[in-house]
Structures are given as C-alpha cells and as structure tokens.
Design an enzyme around this catalytic site. Structure first.
Site, mmCIF file in Angstrom:
data_model
loop_
_atom_site.group_PDB
_atom_site.id
_atom_site.type_symbol
_atom_site.label_atom_id
_atom_site.label_comp_id
_atom_site.label_asym_id
_atom_site.label_seq_id
_atom_site.Cartn_x
_atom_site.Cartn_y
_atom_site.Cartn_z
ATOM 1 N N LYS A 149 0.846 -1.193 0.000
ATOM 2 C CA LYS A 149 0.000 0.000 0.000
ATOM 3 C C LYS A 149 0.879 1.240 0.000
ATOM 4 O O LYS A 149 2.025 1.182 0.453
ATOM 5 C CB LYS A 149 -0.851 0.012 1.285
ATOM 6 C CG LYS A 149 -2.000 -0.968 1.297
ATOM 7 C CD LYS A 149 -2.811 -0.816 2.574
ATOM 8 C CE LYS A 149 -3.928 -1.841 2.661
ATOM 9 N NZ LYS A 149 -4.973 -1.664 1.639
ATOM 10 N N ARG A 191 -10.261 -11.522 1.863
ATOM 11 C CA ARG A 191 -11.145 -12.564 1.306
ATOM 12 C C ARG A 191 -10.482 -13.933 1.356
ATOM 13 O O ARG A 191 -11.171 -14.947 1.432
ATOM 14 C CB ARG A 191 -11.567 -12.166 -0.114
ATOM 15 C CG ARG A 191 -10.417 -12.013 -1.064
ATOM 16 C CD ARG A 191 -10.793 -11.232 -2.322
ATOM 17 N NE ARG A 191 -10.847 -9.778 -2.075
ATOM 18 C CZ ARG A 191 -11.226 -8.888 -2.979
ATOM 19 N NH1 ARG A 191 -11.596 -9.275 -4.171
ATOM 20 N NH2 ARG A 191 -11.238 -7.596 -2.683
HETATM 21 N N1 BES Z 1 -8.062 -3.853 4.360
HETATM 22 C C1 BES Z 1 -8.218 -3.451 3.028
HETATM 23 C C2 BES Z 1 -9.521 -2.713 2.767
HETATM 24 C C3 BES Z 1 -9.609 -1.323 3.342
HETATM 25 C C4 BES Z 1 -9.077 -0.249 2.662
HETATM 26 C C5 BES Z 1 -10.265 -1.119 4.517
HETATM 27 C C6 BES Z 1 -9.190 1.016 3.192
HETATM 28 C C7 BES Z 1 -10.388 0.159 5.046
HETATM 29 C C8 BES Z 1 -9.850 1.229 4.389
HETATM 30 C C9 BES Z 1 -8.213 -4.669 2.094
HETATM 31 O O1 BES Z 1 -7.440 -5.724 2.500
HETATM 32 C C10 BES Z 1 -7.695 -4.190 0.784
HETATM 33 O O2 BES Z 1 -6.595 -3.726 0.748
HETATM 34 N N2 BES Z 1 -8.506 -4.294 -0.258
HETATM 35 C C11 BES Z 1 -8.125 -3.823 -1.545
HETATM 36 C C12 BES Z 1 -8.659 -4.796 -2.552
HETATM 37 C C13 BES Z 1 -8.184 -4.545 -3.946
HETATM 38 C C14 BES Z 1 -6.708 -4.829 -4.062
HETATM 39 C C15 BES Z 1 -8.965 -5.407 -4.892
HETATM 40 C C16 BES Z 1 -8.731 -2.448 -1.761
HETATM 41 O O3 BES Z 1 -9.872 -2.223 -1.345
HETATM 42 O O4 BES Z 1 -8.041 -1.576 -2.282
HETATM 43 ZN ZN ZN Z 2 -5.408 -5.536 1.897
#
Ligand code: BES
Ligand code: ZN
Ligand code: ZN
Length: 495
Positions: free
Chosen positions: A272, A347
């Site tokens: 990230k 997931r």
């Molecule tokens: N934990 C994150 C989702 C999230 C993002 C929660 C911001 C709260 C605030 C999750 O694991 C994630 O990173 N999801 C990705 C999925 C994507 C790569 C398909 C996302 O939402 O960017």
């Molecule tokens: Zn994630």
C-alpha cells in the site's frame, strides 16, 4: 462508569450535576416532579436563552439544596426515538465531562413514546459510548484534564424495574462496543494474532464460552492455504480463534459469525502507499466485533441459542516468503485461487474460515464482518456499512437490528455478472475482479465459499473507524460498529 436507577427525583439528589432532557417549546405542567428545575427552565425559556432545540445545552448553578448544577439538554420537537435519546445522552455526557462532578443524575424526557426499557437502554448506551477514551499510551495535555464521571444515576420514580432491565441491557451492549474499540485501538505491535487467542482463552476461563485456537499445525492439517498463504510474509504466527456459546435445546442449527482479524495490512508485496498506512492496524475490527459480541452474549446468557464465532487472524506483510502476485493457493475446501493482488488478502483468510466453519458446524445462518474493501468507502462513505446477502429474510433482520441500533446498513446486490469478473485463466478463481464494483466482487468471492447457507456479509471498511461523528461516536479511532447491531440481531434470532 456505574449506572443505577433511583426512585428519587433529581432535585433531591446531592450530586454535582443534574441533567434534564427537555423537548422544544413545551410548557411543563403540574405533573412535573422537578419543581425547582422547572423554575429555572421557565426563566431560561422566557429570557430566550434556551428553547429546547436539538443540540442546545444550558448549564446553571443551583443556589438551593440538591444538585450543585443543573443542565438542560434540548431534544428538539420531533418525537424522540432511541437514536435521539442516545445522541442527547452522549451530548450531556460530553458537556458534563467538562465540569467537575464525578456523580451525575439524569432525568429522562417525559412523555416519550419509548418504553421505559428502551429509554433506559438508549440513555446508557449514549452515556457509556460517549464517555469512552483511549488514553492508555498518552499523558493528558494540561488543558484537557477531563472529569471522569464515575456514577450516573437515572432518576425514575416509576417503572423502576423496567428501567433497571434497560440499564443492564444498555450497559452490556455499550461496554461490548467499547471493548471492541479497545482491541482495535491497540497498535499492531500489541494487538497481534496471539492477542486474539489470549482474549478468547480468557473468555473461556471467565465466562460460559468455550474456546479453541488453531495454530499453524492445525491449519496445515485442515488445508487452510488462504490463511497460511497470507501469513507467509509475516514473522508472527497466524491464529484461528473459535469461540462457542451454547445454551438450551441441543438440536439447533447454530449461527456462525466470522470476523476478519487482519492485525496489520501493509498490502504485502502489492504494498500500500505509505500515507495513511498506519490506519491498517484497524483491519482487525471485524474480528474485534465478533469477539466482543460473544462476550456480551455470554453475559446476557440467552436460552436456546447456539452461536459460534471464528476469527482468522494474521498480519499481511511483505517478508521474504510472502505471497507474490501470480501465486496460486488452495483454500481448505479445495478451491484454487490465483493471487492477482496480495492486498486483497481479507477474502483469502475469510474463505478458509467460512468454508471450514460451514463444513464443521452446518450453521443455519452465517454473518461475516470485515474491513474488506476501500471501494465500500467510495460507494457509501463513512455513514453506512455495506451489506451483501444471499438471503432476503436474514438481510431484513440485520437491517432492522442496524436501524434500531443507530448503525444503518445499505444493501448492495450480488449476481452472476459480477461473479464473472473473478474468472481466472489458471485457477478456479482469482482474488480480484478489477476496479468496477470492488465491494460487490469481493462479496461474490466470499459467496463461493458460503454456497447456499443463508449469509450476510458486512463490509465495515468505511464505518469501523472515522465513522460519522456523533456525540457518542469518537471523532477519531475505532467506532465499535457492528457490535450492538449483532447483539440486537442475536437477541431476536430464532435458530
Ligand atoms: N483492508 C483493506 C480494505 C480497506 C481499505 C479497509 C481502506 C479500510 C480502508 C483490504 O485488504 C484491501 O486492501 N482491499 C483492496 C482490494 C483490492 C486490491 C482489490 C482495496 O480495497 O483496495
Ligand atoms: Zn489488503
Ligand atoms: Zn485488509
């Protein structure tokens, strides 16, 4: 904060502060027991300083006997529902925290259509949730030494028994939400997968819940390639926590709760961006939610319920053995998954927990709670939790519980068209379905592991922290969202 119900009128209580909840523009008649305070209120209304508008607060000193100070809290002209009471109670507690009075007495608004139980419950929830602070790791600044309210007395000359029942229910719900906030606000170096295991073992020791904790060995035996795969880049071992509550009839199909316990989400190899990454310590809010719910259920001890909670817990870090984009893993039900993006890890760990839990317990219904997708924030902002479900009546039950609790949900659709976005060339599924409808495709991924079991997925990415600011929700930090909704749902659930 202790809360008790007293038959004494507030004006007879020798406390630092008496709070009166006042509707807009009503003239209090002779039926009122708070004669001294009525005098003040009449003066305040006449002077134009206070009309009872929603959000208005007036504090004055009482030269007579009884409470040192009197506070009027405006409740507006609309009929007050439970959420209105929570908000007014939270406002009162926030204002009271600035005064030096460890004891506070509340006089509930009269003439409300809320039952005494609901009135007391909502007052308690608002007060306890609003008084919450997470100050474990900091010294207070000079100007913010706030008064801690140690005792709240609810003055209720009548319906005392019902009010006491409401207080006890409200306390259990609000304290559970505060305990979920506490777990979530802990930093990632303290709240590790093992911390989830420890809190579950403690619950087993101190309540009627039973607990089982899977380590790597058990996960390998069960074939949990999702949870183990995500854990590969982390130096800390994963845990799968199982908490169980069973009371009454033996032949009940249980309710299965699953909470995402990702104790820190760096994104893994699909790292990230640095800005805001510290917030990813909250990626375990779903896990904290279901653990707090189980603790509350143990306290409420309802008859004829069988509830199981699972928390798959791990960090998602880019260590040398971390999953890489393109890797293929196998979930415990045999489904293979091509990992396109290691940041879509929630997931993967939920898939193992859902598939394993459903096979093992054959639940009548499943609810999962997860900070699953950033797309939920894009779609609904920070004001509603996204809900997706394969069962209309289960979805309706959760929606109603959310509305009653002041935690509104909004349902998004599922469907074959969306599920198609998860088709992989090399495995049964891929773990991302592209940018369009990110919250929906994530839920479609989970649905593959739930199959026909009635199921609700709650994506709390937008509401688990930085939730709509309200008097009883902190402006920053974990909100405890989902806890009160699920407790309310379970109380009404006939499995
Ligand atoms: N934990 C994150 C989702 C999230 C993002 C929660 C911001 C709260 C605030 C999750 O694991 C994630 O990173 N999801 C990705 C999925 C994507 C790569 C398909 C996302 O939402 O960017
Ligand atoms: Zn994630
Ligand atoms: Zn995550």
């Amino acid at each position: 904060m202790d809360i008790k119900v007293s038959k004494s009128a507030a004006v007879d209580c020798r406390v630092g502060l008496a709070v009166f909840f006042v509707p807009e523009n009503s003239s209090r008649g002779k039926e009122s027991a708070m004669t001294d305070a009525d005098g003040f209120l009449a003066l305040a209304r006449k002077s134009g300083d206070f009309s009872g508008r929603d959000g208005e607060i007036l504090t004055c000193y009482n030269p007579g006997s009884g409470p040192d100070r009197i506070m009027f809290v405006g409740c507006g002209s609309d009929p007050l529902d439970a959420e209105g009471v929570r908000l007014a109670s939270g406002r009162a507690i926030r204002a009271a925290a600035k005064l030096k009075s460890p004891q506070v007495v509340f006089t509930p608004l009269r003439g409300s259509s809320l039952s005494p139980v609901l009135m007391a419950e909502a007052l308690c929830e608002g007060a306890v949730l609003a008084a919450y602070r997470f100050n474990k790791y900091r010294k207070p600044d000079d100007d913010e030494a706030e008064n801690e309210i140690s005792e709240l007395i609810i003055s209720s000359p009548s319906a005392t028994v019902s009010m006491r029942r409401g207080v006890s229910l409200g306390m259990i719900k609000a304290r559970a939400a505060c305990s979920a906030r506490d777990m979530a606000n802990e930093p990632g170096n303290v709240w590790t997968p093992e911390a989830f295991a420890a809190v579950a073992r403690n619950l087993e020791k101190n309540t009627g819940l039973t607990c089982r904790v899977f380590g790597e060995k058990e996960m390998r035996k069960a074939g949990m390639g999702g949870l183990l795969g995500v854990n590969q880049g982390s130096g800390k071992p994963p845990r799968l926590v199982v908490l169980e509550y069973q009371q009454g009839r033996k032949k009940m199909s249980p309710l299965l709760l699953v909470g995402k316990g990702l104790t820190f989400d760096s994104g893994g190899i699909s790292l990230k961006p640095g800005a805001g990454m510290e917030e990813m310590k909250y990626d375990m809010c779903g896990g904290a939610c279901v653990v707090a719910v189980m603790a509350a259920i143990a306290e409420l001890a309802p008859e004829n319920k069988h509830i199981i909670a699972l928390v798959p817990a791990t960090e998602n870090l880019p260590g040398p053995d971390a999953l890489k984009p393109g890797d293929i893993i196998t979930i415990c039900d045999g489904t293979t998954v091509e990992v396109i993006n290691t940041d879509a890890e929630g997931r993967l760990i939920l898939a193992d927990a859902l598939a394993w839990g459903i096979k093992k317990y054959k639940p009548g219904a499943v609810i999962d709670v997860a900070t699953l997708t950033g797309a939920a924030i894009i779609g609904l902002g920070h004001h509603r939790t996204a809900m997706l479900s394969n069962d209309d009546s289960l979805a309706a039950g959760i929606t109603a519980a959310g509305d009653d609790t002041g935690e509104p949900l909004w349902r998004l659709p599922l469907g074959k068209e969306y599920a198609k976005q998860l088709k992989s060339e090399v495995a049964d599924l891929k773990n991302v379905g592209g940018r369009p409808a990110g919250t929906i495709t994530a839920a479609c991924f989970l649905e593959k592991f739930v199959k026909d079991t009635p199921w609700v997925h709650l994506d709390i990415a937008g509401t688990a922290w930085g939730y709509t600011e309200k008097s009883y929700i902190p402006g920053s930090g974990a909100s405890g969202v989902g806890v009160r909704t699920l407790i309310e749902f379970i109380r009404n659930w006939r499995g």
